[in-house]
Design a protein around this motif. Structure first.
Motif, PDB file in Angstrom:
ATOM      1  N   ARG A 166      64.728  53.598  65.567  1.00  0.00           N
ATOM      2  CA  ARG A 166      63.470  54.994  65.419  1.00  0.00           C
ATOM      3  C   ARG A 166      62.443  53.933  65.408  1.00  0.00           C
ATOM      4  O   ARG A 166      62.187  53.998  63.688  1.00  0.00           O
ATOM      5  N   LEU A 167      61.583  52.875  65.322  1.00  0.00           N
ATOM      6  CA  LEU A 167      60.243  52.260  65.121  1.00  0.00           C
ATOM      7  C   LEU A 167      59.193  52.215  65.762  1.00  0.00           C
ATOM      8  O   LEU A 167      59.010  52.312  66.543  1.00  0.00           O
ATOM      9  N   ALA A 168      58.294  52.350  64.490  1.00  0.00           N
ATOM     10  CA  ALA A 168      57.211  52.337  64.568  1.00  0.00           C
ATOM     11  C   ALA A 168      55.819  51.381  64.079  1.00  0.00           C
ATOM     12  O   ALA A 168      56.287  50.499  63.324  1.00  0.00           O
ATOM     13  N   PHE A 169      55.154  51.112  65.335  1.00  0.00           N
ATOM     14  CA  PHE A 169      53.889  49.768  64.541  1.00  0.00           C
ATOM     15  C   PHE A 169      52.812  50.575  64.167  1.00  0.00           C
ATOM     16  O   PHE A 169      51.987  51.121  65.056  1.00  0.00           O
ATOM     17  N   PHE A 170      51.949  50.236  62.688  1.00  0.00           N
ATOM     18  CA  PHE A 170      50.735  51.337  62.757  1.00  0.00           C
ATOM     19  C   PHE A 170      49.573  50.152  62.366  1.00  0.00           C
ATOM     20  O   PHE A 170      49.601  48.901  61.696  1.00  0.00           O
ATOM     21  N   VAL A 171      49.222  50.174  63.462  1.00  0.00           N
ATOM     22  CA  VAL A 171      47.710  49.765  63.613  1.00  0.00           C
ATOM     23  C   VAL A 171      46.615  50.462  63.309  1.00  0.00           C
ATOM     24  O   VAL A 171      46.452  51.187  63.056  1.00  0.00           O
ATOM     25  N   ASN A 172      45.029  49.225  63.788  1.00  0.00           N
ATOM     26  CA  ASN A 172      44.348  50.184  63.130  1.00  0.00           C
ATOM     27  C   ASN A 172      43.522  51.308  64.311  1.00  0.00           C
ATOM     28  O   ASN A 172      43.258  51.679  63.389  1.00  0.00           O
ATOM     29  N   ASP A 173      43.844  50.316  65.927  1.00  0.00           N
ATOM     30  CA  ASP A 173      43.780  52.165  66.209  1.00  0.00           C
ATOM     31  C   ASP A 173      44.306  51.609  68.115  1.00  0.00           C
ATOM     32  O   ASP A 173      44.556  50.397  68.105  1.00  0.00           O
ATOM     33  N   VAL A 174      45.242  52.166  68.529  1.00  0.00           N
ATOM     34  CA  VAL A 174      46.102  51.822  69.994  1.00  0.00           C
ATOM     35  C   VAL A 174      44.940  51.319  70.434  1.00  0.00           C
ATOM     36  O   VAL A 174      45.244  50.045  71.371  1.00  0.00           O
ATOM     37  N   VAL A 175      44.329  51.616  70.634  1.00  0.00           N
ATOM     38  CA  VAL A 175      42.858  51.705  71.898  1.00  0.00           C
ATOM     39  C   VAL A 175      42.301  50.343  71.746  1.00  0.00           C
ATOM     40  O   VAL A 175      42.336  49.586  72.715  1.00  0.00           O
ATOM     41  N   THR A 176      42.365  49.597  70.611  1.00  0.00           N
ATOM     42  CA  THR A 176      42.104  48.404  70.680  1.00  0.00           C
ATOM     43  C   THR A 176      42.999  47.207  70.717  1.00  0.00           C
ATOM     44  O   THR A 176      42.522  46.126  69.836  1.00  0.00           O
ATOM     45  N   GLU A 177      44.409  47.354  70.383  1.00  0.00           N
ATOM     46  CA  GLU A 177      45.085  46.189  70.775  1.00  0.00           C
ATOM     47  C   GLU A 177      44.860  45.522  71.385  1.00  0.00           C
ATOM     48  O   GLU A 177      44.619  46.181  72.298  1.00  0.00           O
ATOM     49  N   VAL A 178      45.620  44.308  71.426  1.00  0.00           N
ATOM     50  CA  VAL A 178      44.884  43.191  72.441  1.00  0.00           C
ATOM     51  C   VAL A 178      47.036  42.702  72.797  1.00  0.00           C
ATOM     52  O   VAL A 178      47.749  42.346  72.917  1.00  0.00           O
ATOM     53  N   ASP A 179      46.843  42.560  74.130  1.00  0.00           N
ATOM     54  CA  ASP A 179      48.327  42.243  74.871  1.00  0.00           C
ATOM     55  C   ASP A 179      48.382  40.526  74.265  1.00  0.00           C
ATOM     56  O   ASP A 179      49.829  40.969  74.023  1.00  0.00           O
ATOM     57  N   GLU A 180      47.953  39.956  73.739  1.00  0.00           N
ATOM     58  CA  GLU A 180      48.350  38.674  73.571  1.00  0.00           C
ATOM     59  C   GLU A 180      48.904  38.724  72.420  1.00  0.00           C
ATOM     60  O   GLU A 180      49.247  37.696  71.627  1.00  0.00           O
ATOM     61  N   TYR A 181      48.324  39.912  71.392  1.00  0.00           N
ATOM     62  CA  TYR A 181      49.055  39.653  70.239  1.00  0.00           C
ATOM     63  C   TYR A 181      50.173  39.656  70.031  1.00  0.00           C
ATOM     64  O   TYR A 181      51.063  40.247  70.245  1.00  0.00           O
ATOM     65  N   THR A 182      50.079  39.083  68.719  1.00  0.00           N
ATOM     66  CA  THR A 182      51.776  39.035  68.245  1.00  0.00           C
ATOM     67  C   THR A 182      52.617  40.585  67.980  1.00  0.00           C
ATOM     68  O   THR A 182      53.630  40.587  68.048  1.00  0.00           O
ATOM     69  N   THR A 183      51.731  41.589  67.867  1.00  0.00           N
ATOM     70  CA  THR A 183      52.178  42.820  67.508  1.00  0.00           C
ATOM     71  C   THR A 183      52.902  43.535  69.259  1.00  0.00           C
ATOM     72  O   THR A 183      53.864  44.093  68.970  1.00  0.00           O
ATOM     73  N   THR A 184      52.278  43.109  69.924  1.00  0.00           N
ATOM     74  CA  THR A 184      53.001  43.563  71.612  1.00  0.00           C
ATOM     75  C   THR A 184      54.020  42.795  71.602  1.00  0.00           C
ATOM     76  O   THR A 184      54.776  43.157  72.308  1.00  0.00           O
ATOM     77  N   ARG A 185      53.685  41.231  71.214  1.00  0.00           N
ATOM     78  CA  ARG A 185      55.447  40.709  71.371  1.00  0.00           C
ATOM     79  C   ARG A 185      56.392  41.151  71.174  1.00  0.00           C
ATOM     80  O   ARG A 185      57.774  41.539  71.027  1.00  0.00           O
TER      81      ARG A 185
END
Length: 332
Positions: A2-21
Motif C-alpha cells: 500500500r503506497l501513497a504519493f504525497f504531492v503539493n496538490d493532486v489537481v496540479t500534478e502533470v502527466d509527464e513528470y516523474t511522480t506520474t511515472r
C-alpha cells in the motif's frame, strides 16, 4: 504494497513528470497506489490516526500517462488510514508552496516524520530531508567533490568571495528550476548588486566557484540507495545542454537533454557520496554534476525521468518501486 504519493496538490500534478511515472510503475506492478495532497490529511479526533482524502491510482492496459493521471484526478476522494500504508513517497516540493501557501511548505516532512514513527517506510527519510531540501546539504559531503562556496545574506561578503575566487554562480539557498541563478564573471560585474539583491529576496544566497565546463551544461544522475539507478544495463543519467545564451541547463528553462556515458569520474563521485546518502535515508536523489564536482543534490522530488525514458527507450521507474518493495518487505 500500500503506497501513497504525497504531492503539493493532486489537481496540479502533470502527466509527464516523474511522480506520474513512478505511480504508473507501482500500479502496473499490482500495488495499491494512492495520491494524497498536502491539504488532504486529517488527524483522527479520537483514535489519533492519520487519515487522508486520497485519490486511487489504477492503471488500465490502454492508458497513456495523460489518461492515467486524468482518471486519478477525476475520481472521488476516498478516506484512507495513512497509518496502514506500507510506504509513503514524499513527492511534494516545499519551495513551490513557500510563497503562496506557506502553511503547506513544511507539511511533507512533518507528515512523513509522524508516519515514520508509526512504522511506515518513508522515502526520502523525512528527518534528513529537512536538511537535504537546502543546498547547504551539499556542504556535508567531501570537499573534493564540490566547488568552493559561501552561504550568506551579506552582499559585501558575496563581493569579497567573487573577488577571491573569480568566476562564480550565485543562487538562492532554497530554490528550484533555475530561478534567480546568475553567472558572475568577477567582482567588477556591472550588475552584481542587482543580481545579489534578487537572490537575497529569497533568503540566504549560496555562491559557488564556477566549475570549468559549466557553460556546456551539467549532468543529471539519479541515485537509488546510494548507487546509480539503472535497469537492464541502462543508466538513469543524462546531460542537460543550455540553449541560446542562457547559461542555465535546467529543462524547465529550455535546457536540452542528451545521452550521458558514465565514466570513472562520475563513478568516483557516487562512491564518495554513497555511504552518507544511505546513512541519511536519501533513498532516491538526483545529483547535478559539472566536471568532477557536484553542484547540487536534488533530494526533494527529483525529476527528469521523462528524459531518461525518451533518450534510452526504457522505463527505469519499476526499479525504484522494486526497491521500496524490498524496504517494506511487501509484494504486489
Amino acid at each position: 504494497m500500500r503506497l501513497a504519493f504525497f504531492v503539493n496538490d493532486v489537481v496540479t500534478e502533470v502527466d509527464e513528470y516523474t511522480t506520474t511515472r513512478l505511480a504508473r510503475a507501482a500500479a502496473q506492478g499490482g500495488h495499491e497506489v494512492w495520491y494524497v495532497g498536502v491539504g488532504d490529511v486529517e488527524l483522527g479526533e479520537s483514535d489519533g490516526q492519520l487519515v487522508a482524502r486520497a485519490h486511487a491510482a489504477e492503471f488500465d492496459k490502454d492508458d497513456t500517462l495523460e489518461s492515467f493521471l486524468e482518471r486519478i484526478k477525476e475520481r472521488d476522494a476516498e478516506r484512507i488510514v495513512m497509518d496502514d500504508l506500507d510506504a509513503l513517497f514524499l513527492r511534494n516540493e516545499s519551495i513551490d508552496d513557500l510563497q503562496e501557501r506557506p502553511w503547506a511548505s513544511p507539511l511533507g516532512v512533518v507528515v512523513g516524520q509522524m508516519l515514520k514513527a508509526r512504522g511506515v517506510t518513508v522515502a526520502n527519510d523525512p528527518m534528513s530531508l529537512v536538511r537535504a531540501t537546502s543546498k547547504l546539504y551539499l556542504e556535508e559531503f567531501p570537499e573534493k567533490i564540490r566547488p568552493r562556496s559561501l552561504v550568506t545574506r551579506d552582499p559585501e561578503a558575496i563581493k569579497r568571495f567573487v573577488g577571491k575566487v573569480g568566476h562564480s554562480v550565485v543562487k538562492p539557498l532554497y530554490g528550484a528550476r533555475g530561478r534567480n541563478v546568475f553567472m558572475i564573471e568577477d567582482e567588477g560585474e556591472a550588475n552584481l548588486a542587482q543580481m545579489t539583491e534578487a537572490v537575497l529576496q529569497d533568503g540566504y544566497a549560496i555562491v559557488q566557484e564556477f566549475v570549468d565546463g559549466g557553460e556546456d551544461g551539467d549532468a543529471r544522475i539519479f541515485l537509488l540507495e546510494g548507487q546509480i539507478l539503472e535497469r537492464d544495463g541502462k543508466m538513469a543519467a543524462f546531460r542537460r545542454v543550455p540553449t541560446g545564451n542562457d547559461p542555465r541547463a535546467n529543462i524547465s528553462v529550455g535546457g536540452r537533454p542528451v545521452p550521458l556515458e558514465i565514466g570513472d569520474v562520475e563513478r568516483g563521485i557516487v562512491e564518495a557520496m554513497s555511504k552518507k546518502l544511505v546513512t541519511d535515508g536519501m533513498y532516491f536523489v538526483g545529483i547535478d554534476v559539472i566536471g568532477d564536482k557536484v553542484v547540487e543534490i536534488n533530494a526533494e522530488s527529483p525529476g527528469g525521468m521523462q528524459s531518461v525514458e525518451r533518450l534510452y527507450e526504457i522505463d527505469v521507474c519499476p526499479t525504484v518501486i522494486e526497491g521500496l518493495e524490498r524496504r517494506t518487505g511487501s509484494k504486489s
